[in-house]
Design a protein around this motif. Structure first.
Motif, PDB file in Angstrom:
ATOM      1  N   ILE A 319       0.765  -1.127   0.001  1.00 25.27           N
ATOM      2  CA  ILE A 319       0.196  -0.148   0.194  1.00 25.27           C
ATOM      3  C   ILE A 319       0.849   1.204  -0.161  1.00 25.27           C
ATOM      4  O   ILE A 319       0.713   2.227  -0.773  1.00 25.27           O
ATOM      5  N   ASN A 320       1.738   1.320   0.775  1.00 26.53           N
ATOM      6  CA  ASN A 320       2.680   2.328   0.797  1.00 26.53           C
ATOM      7  C   ASN A 320       3.577   2.801  -0.629  1.00 26.53           C
ATOM      8  O   ASN A 320       3.375   3.877  -0.787  1.00 26.53           O
ATOM      9  N   LEU A 321       3.774   1.692  -1.060  1.00 28.43           N
ATOM     10  CA  LEU A 321       4.734   1.712  -2.163  1.00 28.43           C
ATOM     11  C   LEU A 321       3.777   2.242  -3.392  1.00 28.43           C
ATOM     12  O   LEU A 321       4.239   2.831  -4.340  1.00 28.43           O
ATOM     13  N   LYS A 323       0.733   3.571  -3.125  1.00 26.10           N
ATOM     14  CA  LYS A 323       0.291   5.060  -2.857  1.00 26.10           C
ATOM     15  C   LYS A 323       1.463   6.067  -3.390  1.00 26.10           C
ATOM     16  O   LYS A 323       1.108   6.812  -4.011  1.00 26.10           O
ATOM     17  N   ASN A 324       2.811   5.713  -3.056  1.00 22.62           N
ATOM     18  CA  ASN A 324       3.839   6.751  -3.533  1.00 22.62           C
ATOM     19  C   ASN A 324       3.805   6.731  -5.229  1.00 22.62           C
ATOM     20  O   ASN A 324       3.989   7.623  -5.710  1.00 22.62           O
ATOM     21  N   ALA A 325       3.661   5.676  -5.644  1.00 23.98           N
ATOM     22  CA  ALA A 325       3.766   5.667  -7.166  1.00 23.98           C
ATOM     23  C   ALA A 325       2.516   6.238  -7.698  1.00 23.98           C
ATOM     24  O   ALA A 325       2.502   7.219  -8.689  1.00 23.98           O
ATOM     25  N   ILE A 326       1.127   6.255  -7.133  1.00 22.83           N
ATOM     26  CA  ILE A 326       0.059   7.073  -7.626  1.00 22.83           C
ATOM     27  C   ILE A 326       0.307   8.577  -7.278  1.00 22.83           C
ATOM     28  O   ILE A 326       0.112   9.437  -8.113  1.00 22.83           O
ATOM     29  N   GLU A 327       0.879   8.845  -6.153  1.00 21.48           N
ATOM     30  CA  GLU A 327       1.304  10.324  -5.748  1.00 21.48           C
ATOM     31  C   GLU A 327       2.051  10.807  -6.715  1.00 21.48           C
ATOM     32  O   GLU A 327       2.044  12.114  -6.827  1.00 21.48           O
ATOM     33  N   SER A 328       2.817  10.067  -7.293  1.00 20.60           N
ATOM     34  CA  SER A 328       3.954  10.758  -8.263  1.00 20.60           C
ATOM     35  C   SER A 328       3.451  11.079  -9.605  1.00 20.60           C
ATOM     36  O   SER A 328       4.034  11.504 -10.377  1.00 20.60           O
ATOM     37  N   THR A 372       8.269  15.317   0.175  1.00 18.49           N
ATOM     38  CA  THR A 372       8.248  16.654  -0.605  1.00 18.49           C
ATOM     39  C   THR A 372       6.753  16.820  -0.902  1.00 18.49           C
ATOM     40  O   THR A 372       6.553  17.560  -1.712  1.00 18.49           O
ATOM     41  N   LYS A 373       5.763  16.129  -0.058  1.00 18.91           N
ATOM     42  CA  LYS A 373       4.395  16.392  -0.398  1.00 18.91           C
ATOM     43  C   LYS A 373       3.861  17.256   0.558  1.00 18.91           C
ATOM     44  O   LYS A 373       4.128  17.118   1.807  1.00 18.91           O
ATOM     45  N   LYS A 374       2.733  17.983  -0.071  1.00  9.96           N
ATOM     46  CA  LYS A 374       2.296  19.014   0.817  1.00  9.96           C
ATOM     47  C   LYS A 374       1.248  17.981   2.162  1.00  9.96           C
ATOM     48  O   LYS A 374       1.503  18.662   3.213  1.00  9.96           O
ATOM     49  N   LEU A 379       6.733   8.980   6.454  1.00  3.46           N
ATOM     50  CA  LEU A 379       6.847   7.955   7.202  1.00  3.46           C
ATOM     51  C   LEU A 379       6.891   6.445   6.424  1.00  3.46           C
ATOM     52  O   LEU A 379       7.426   5.321   6.714  1.00  3.46           O
ATOM     53  N   GLY A 380       6.361   6.927   5.084  1.00  2.00           N
ATOM     54  CA  GLY A 380       5.867   5.406   4.358  1.00  2.00           C
ATOM     55  C   GLY A 380       7.099   4.443   4.094  1.00  2.00           C
ATOM     56  O   GLY A 380       7.020   3.421   4.297  1.00  2.00           O
ATOM     57  N   LEU A 381       8.154   5.324   3.550  1.00  2.00           N
ATOM     58  CA  LEU A 381       9.304   4.460   3.040  1.00  2.00           C
ATOM     59  C   LEU A 381      10.256   3.710   4.467  1.00  2.00           C
ATOM     60  O   LEU A 381      10.613   2.787   4.277  1.00  2.00           O
TER      61      LEU A 381
END
Ligand code: ADP
Ligand code: MG
Length: 415
Positions: A319-321, A323-328, A372-374, A379-381
């Motif tokens: 989920i963390n990884l 979500k990061n991909a989606i947010e990028s 780097t996100k608003k 903590l995800g990584l």
């Protein structure tokens, strides 16, 4: 938010400054002890016993050599006091090369006398060059000495230069080996220190996070319960309840992240198919992806061998990884998840088409609270890394402009 980089930098600089100061002081002592002893023995004591060697004052630059070398000392002390010890070593080597060249030129050019090599300080320069742990200085000294003798060999057409040339090349090789050992030793000490620092930081953050998380959890769950109740009681009053509940869930997930860091995790291994975990993760992140026009593709051989893992934690990891991909990729794109089995390893890679990670950010990702996100927690990584470590796996991130590739390697069977 990256801690206090300014302070970190200046204390490092201060330490390096003291090291350089110690090194240059050692160098100066060695230089003058060897220089003075050599001068005394070779030009004053030795000739005194009638060996026919001419004393220093009558040769080449004569007394100027003393004036130059002892004139450098107050300058060196001044530079140390002024806080600039770094250039002193270059000052000495360049001035030596210069006066020694002129001196030898005066002595041998156009004369029959055979070239007599070397001053003991040359050996001091070369052999002790590693004390500065500085490759540029090492090459300056070694190449300077070697080129000097090559230059004399050509100008004076004298093969005598081959002897010092040969010796100094060997001494330089020895110094080079020592320098490399120093460097690699320092590097590994630095790495160990860095790891320790991280671990300490993690431990403190972990304890704090667990304590705070614990305190927040209970009021939060009653807040959520009452909000839901209120929503059910007055379903038509306003539209804010769903947002309130959604935000409470967000706080809850942050708290959960914090708690994950805090407790020493007991991993409950069981055998689970990776496709199940990935499918579950994708079903949770589906609405996020669709909202941003992101498609996902999973490439894997089915069925894959069952994986020894804690499925709850692995779900959290993916989920963390993802979500990061989606947010990028705020403007859409594609996420490709590839699962490959190699021996006892399962390699899961997640490739996105987002903006990648800049070199500067790359140094900081995985640090607690670096984001780097608003709306990020940073903590995800870190949590992901911890989960992978608990599974004795490995974690790689590659951020390029055309997207980020995250690779997770997990052992299929735990011993
Ligand atoms: P958060 O997502 O809350 O910011 P993370 O620890 O998950 O915290 O990520 C830390 C930072 O690493 C992000 O803010 C982002 O800059 C960078 N990052 C992580 N994954 C990606 C990715 N797939 N593409 C681009 N940047 C990423
Ligand atoms: Mg994240």
């Amino acid at each position: 938010p990256k801690g206090v980089p300014g302070m970190k930098g200046s204390s490092t600089r201060l330490k390096l400054f003291y090291e350089e100061k110690k090194a240059i002081q050692l160098f100066l002592w060695l230089f003058y002890i060897f220089f003075i002893s050599f001068e005394l023995i070779y030009y004053y004591i030795y000739p005194y016993y009638g060996n026919g060697v001419i004393t220093r004052p009558n040769q080449g630059l004569g007394f100027w050599i003393y004036i130059i070398n002892f004139g450098l000392l107050p300058l060196a002390i001044y530079l140390i006091k002024k806080g600039n010890p770094y250039i002193i070593k270059y000052l000495y080597i360049y001035s030596f090369l210069l006066w020694d060249t002129i001196h030898n030129f005066l002595l041998y050019y156009g004369k029959d006398e055979s070239f007599a090599a070397g001053d003991i300080v040359e050996v001091v320069f070369i052999l002790f060059s590693p004390i500065f742990v500085n490759k540029k200085y090492f090459w300056t000294v070694s190449l300077g000495m070697v080129l000097k003798y090559v230059f004399f060999g050509v100008i004076l057409l004298d093969l005598e230069v081959l002897v010092p040339l040969f010796i100094y090349i060997i001494l330089s090789a020895i110094a080079f080996v020592i320098l490399n050992r120093f460097e690699s030793y320092i590097e590994s000490v630095n790495k160990a220190h860095e790891e320790l620092r991280r671990k300490e930081k993690l431990a403190v953050i972990g304890q704090m996070a667990a304590a705070i998380g614990h305190e927040i959890r209970n009021p939060l769950s009653s807040l959520k319960g009452f909000t839901q109740l209120q929503h059910e009681n007055y379903p038509n009053t306003n539209d804010f309840y769903p947002i309130m509940i959604q935000e409470i869930d967000r706080i809850n997930s942050i708290v959960n992240d914090l708690m994950t860091l805090g407790k020493p995790k007991i991993v409950q291994f069981s055998k689970v198919g990776i496709e199940e975990i990935i499918d579950y993760t994708l079903s949770l992140t589906k609405h996020l992806a669709e909202r941003q026009g992101i498609t996902t593709e999973t490439i894997m051989e089915r069925p894959s061998p069952p994986l020894d893992c804690d499925p709850k934690q692995l779900k959290q990891l993916f989920i963390n990884l993802i979500k990061n991909a989606i947010e990028s990729m705020p403007n859409g794109g594609k996420i490709t998840i590839t699962v490959k089995v190699e021996g006892n390893k399962m390699n899961i890679s997640i490739q996105d088409e987002g903006g990648g990670i800049s070199d500067e950010d790359f140094l900081n990702i995985g640090e607690p609270f670096f984001t780097t996100k608003k709306e990020g927690t940073g903590l995800g990584l870190m949590v992901s890394n911890q989960i992978i470590k608990d599974h004795f796996g490995e974690f790689y991130i590659n951020g390029f402009e055309k997207g980020t590739l995250v690779k997770v390697m997990l052992p299929i069977n735990q011993k």
